[in-house]
Design a protein around this motif. Structure first.
Motif, PDB file in Angstrom:
ATOM      1  N   GLN A  24      -9.916  -9.147  14.638  1.00  0.00           N
ATOM      2  CA  GLN A  24      -8.948  -8.553  15.563  1.00  0.00           C
ATOM      3  C   GLN A  24      -7.555  -9.147  15.346  1.00  0.00           C
ATOM      4  OE1 GLN A  24     -10.818  -9.202  19.354  1.00  0.00           O
ATOM      5  NE2 GLN A  24     -12.248  -7.506  19.057  1.00  0.00           N
ATOM      6  N   TRP A  25      -7.491 -10.439  15.035  1.00  0.00           N
ATOM      7  CA  TRP A  25      -6.218 -11.093  14.721  1.00  0.00           C
ATOM      8  C   TRP A  25      -5.592 -10.442  13.487  1.00  0.00           C
ATOM      9  CZ3 TRP A  25      -5.709 -14.518  10.355  1.00  0.00           C
ATOM     10  CH2 TRP A  25      -4.485 -15.182  10.284  1.00  0.00           C
ATOM     11  N   PHE A  26      -6.417 -10.195  12.463  1.00  0.00           N
ATOM     12  CA  PHE A  26      -5.917  -9.535  11.255  1.00  0.00           C
ATOM     13  C   PHE A  26      -5.447  -8.107  11.569  1.00  0.00           C
ATOM     14  CE2 PHE A  26      -6.339  -6.807   7.558  1.00  0.00           C
ATOM     15  CZ  PHE A  26      -5.576  -7.492   6.640  1.00  0.00           C
ATOM     16  N   GLU A  27      -6.221  -7.390  12.378  1.00  0.00           N
ATOM     17  CA  GLU A  27      -5.846  -6.018  12.731  1.00  0.00           C
ATOM     18  C   GLU A  27      -4.505  -5.985  13.478  1.00  0.00           C
ATOM     19  OE1 GLU A  27      -9.230  -4.425  14.825  1.00  0.00           O
ATOM     20  OE2 GLU A  27     -10.462  -4.513  13.015  1.00  0.00           O
ATOM     21  N   SER A  40      -1.929   1.251   2.798  1.00  0.00           N
ATOM     22  CA  SER A  40      -2.814   2.337   3.230  1.00  0.00           C
ATOM     23  C   SER A  40      -3.898   1.793   4.161  1.00  0.00           C
ATOM     24  CB  SER A  40      -3.474   3.000   2.014  1.00  0.00           C
ATOM     25  OG  SER A  40      -4.419   2.123   1.434  1.00  0.00           O
ATOM     26  N   GLU A  41      -4.471   2.699   4.957  1.00  0.00           N
ATOM     27  CA  GLU A  41      -5.582   2.310   5.838  1.00  0.00           C
ATOM     28  C   GLU A  41      -6.735   1.757   5.020  1.00  0.00           C
ATOM     29  OE1 GLU A  41      -7.145   4.742   9.024  1.00  0.00           O
ATOM     30  OE2 GLU A  41      -5.166   5.635   9.291  1.00  0.00           O
ATOM     31  N   SER A  42      -6.960   2.347   3.867  1.00  0.00           N
ATOM     32  CA  SER A  42      -8.045   1.897   2.990  1.00  0.00           C
ATOM     33  C   SER A  42      -7.809   0.461   2.520  1.00  0.00           C
ATOM     34  CB  SER A  42      -8.157   2.843   1.797  1.00  0.00           C
ATOM     35  OG  SER A  42      -9.084   2.365   0.868  1.00  0.00           O
ATOM     36  N   GLN A  43      -6.569   0.136   2.127  1.00  0.00           N
ATOM     37  CA  GLN A  43      -6.249  -1.226   1.714  1.00  0.00           C
ATOM     38  C   GLN A  43      -6.463  -2.201   2.862  1.00  0.00           C
ATOM     39  OE1 GLN A  43      -2.206  -0.381   0.335  1.00  0.00           O
ATOM     40  NE2 GLN A  43      -2.721  -1.325  -1.624  1.00  0.00           N
ATOM     41  N   LEU A  44      -6.002  -1.845   4.054  1.00  0.00           N
ATOM     42  CA  LEU A  44      -6.126  -2.729   5.216  1.00  0.00           C
ATOM     43  C   LEU A  44      -7.588  -2.951   5.576  1.00  0.00           C
ATOM     44  CD1 LEU A  44      -3.184  -1.415   7.410  1.00  0.00           C
ATOM     45  CD2 LEU A  44      -3.216  -3.334   5.797  1.00  0.00           C
ATOM     46  N   LYS A 140      -3.528  -9.551  -2.552  1.00  0.00           N
ATOM     47  CA  LYS A 140      -3.563  -8.111  -2.759  1.00  0.00           C
ATOM     48  C   LYS A 140      -2.128  -7.608  -2.842  1.00  0.00           C
ATOM     49  CE  LYS A 140      -5.499  -4.098  -3.083  1.00  0.00           C
ATOM     50  NZ  LYS A 140      -6.187  -3.782  -4.313  1.00  0.00           N
ATOM     51  N   TYR A 141      -1.826  -6.896  -3.920  1.00  0.00           N
ATOM     52  CA  TYR A 141      -0.488  -6.324  -4.088  1.00  0.00           C
ATOM     53  C   TYR A 141      -0.403  -5.015  -3.323  1.00  0.00           C
ATOM     54  CZ  TYR A 141       0.472  -9.916  -7.435  1.00  0.00           C
ATOM     55  OH  TYR A 141       0.658 -11.148  -7.986  1.00  0.00           O
ATOM     56  N   ARG A 142       0.766  -4.751  -2.750  1.00  0.00           N
ATOM     57  CA  ARG A 142       0.972  -3.563  -1.914  1.00  0.00           C
ATOM     58  C   ARG A 142       0.704  -2.289  -2.688  1.00  0.00           C
ATOM     59  NH1 ARG A 142       5.325  -0.431  -0.925  1.00  0.00           N
ATOM     60  NH2 ARG A 142       6.725  -1.868  -1.955  1.00  0.00           N
ATOM     61  N   LEU A 143       1.255  -2.205  -3.885  1.00  0.00           N
ATOM     62  CA  LEU A 143       1.021  -1.036  -4.721  1.00  0.00           C
ATOM     63  C   LEU A 143      -0.091  -1.357  -5.709  1.00  0.00           C
ATOM     64  CD1 LEU A 143       4.732  -0.079  -5.400  1.00  0.00           C
ATOM     65  CD2 LEU A 143       3.185   0.890  -3.706  1.00  0.00           C
ATOM     66  N   GLU A 144      -1.071  -0.480  -5.762  1.00  0.00           N
ATOM     67  CA  GLU A 144      -2.217  -0.692  -6.649  1.00  0.00           C
ATOM     68  C   GLU A 144      -1.751  -0.941  -8.088  1.00  0.00           C
ATOM     69  OE1 GLU A 144      -5.326  -0.877  -5.507  1.00  0.00           O
ATOM     70  OE2 GLU A 144      -4.842  -0.246  -3.492  1.00  0.00           O
ATOM     71  N   GLY A 145      -2.361  -1.914  -8.743  1.00  0.00           N
ATOM     72  CA  GLY A 145      -2.066  -2.200 -10.140  1.00  0.00           C
ATOM     73  C   GLY A 145      -0.698  -2.832 -10.370  1.00  0.00           C
ATOM     74  N   GLN A 146      -0.146  -3.522  -9.375  1.00  0.00           N
ATOM     75  CA  GLN A 146       1.208  -4.072  -9.479  1.00  0.00           C
ATOM     76  C   GLN A 146       1.212  -5.543  -9.919  1.00  0.00           C
ATOM     77  OE1 GLN A 146       3.340  -4.235  -5.776  1.00  0.00           O
ATOM     78  NE2 GLN A 146       5.288  -4.014  -6.758  1.00  0.00           N
TER      79      GLN A 146
END
Length: 147
Positions: A24-27, A40-44, A140-146
């Motif tokens: 919940q803290w992370f959310e 993205s929601e998927s990344q989160l 984790k990088y914000r943009l995939e493959g960055q």
């Protein structure tokens, strides 16, 4: 030099019942900072899952022989291009690269957490700090493959 945009820190006891509090803290952090920053929601979701696995591993494995009052510290650092999750524990150091990846179609009683964390993250490091704590770093990088 890049500076962090946002940072937060949580200290909890070594108790699996606190996993919901950690997530919940992370959310809350995600809603405040990441959702508006192009994540993205998927990344989160995957990052929250990696955090849950890292916390669970610290409680179940690293702190198995330690009292439940032993602290686990967690830090979130949001940079312009990435999120870093650090989880510190006081267990005996080990090399997670020695845990075999589960083979498709087989069952094993451990190792899935590390497999999952490595699949979700762009970079994972688990090492002993100079203060005799272990630090799991999940990047984790914000943009995939960055990276």
């Amino acid at each position: 030099m890049l500076t962090t945009v946002q940072q937060d820190h949580l200290t909890v006891k070594s108790d699996l019942k606190l996993q919901n509090q950690v997530q919940q803290w992370f959310e809350k952090f995600s809603l405040q900072y990441l959702a508006q920053g192009g994540w993205s929601e998927s990344q989160l979701y995957r990052l929250n899952l990696a955090l849950a696995e890292g916390f669970t591993n610290a409680v179940r494995h690293a702190h198995r022989a330690l009292p439940p009052e032993t602290n686990i510290e967690i830090e979130l650092s949001l940079w312009v291009d990435r999120l870093e999750i650090r989880i510190w524990d006081y267990g005996k150091p080990f090399n997670p690269d020695q845990i075999p990846e589960p083979k498709p179609g087989t069952l094993q009683d451990h190792g899935y957490g590390w497999f999952l964390i490595r699949r979700v993250a762009d970079h994972v490091v688990y090492e002993r700090d100079s203060d005799n704590r272990n630090c799991l770093l999940i990047v984790k990088y914000r943009l995939e493959g960055q990276h």
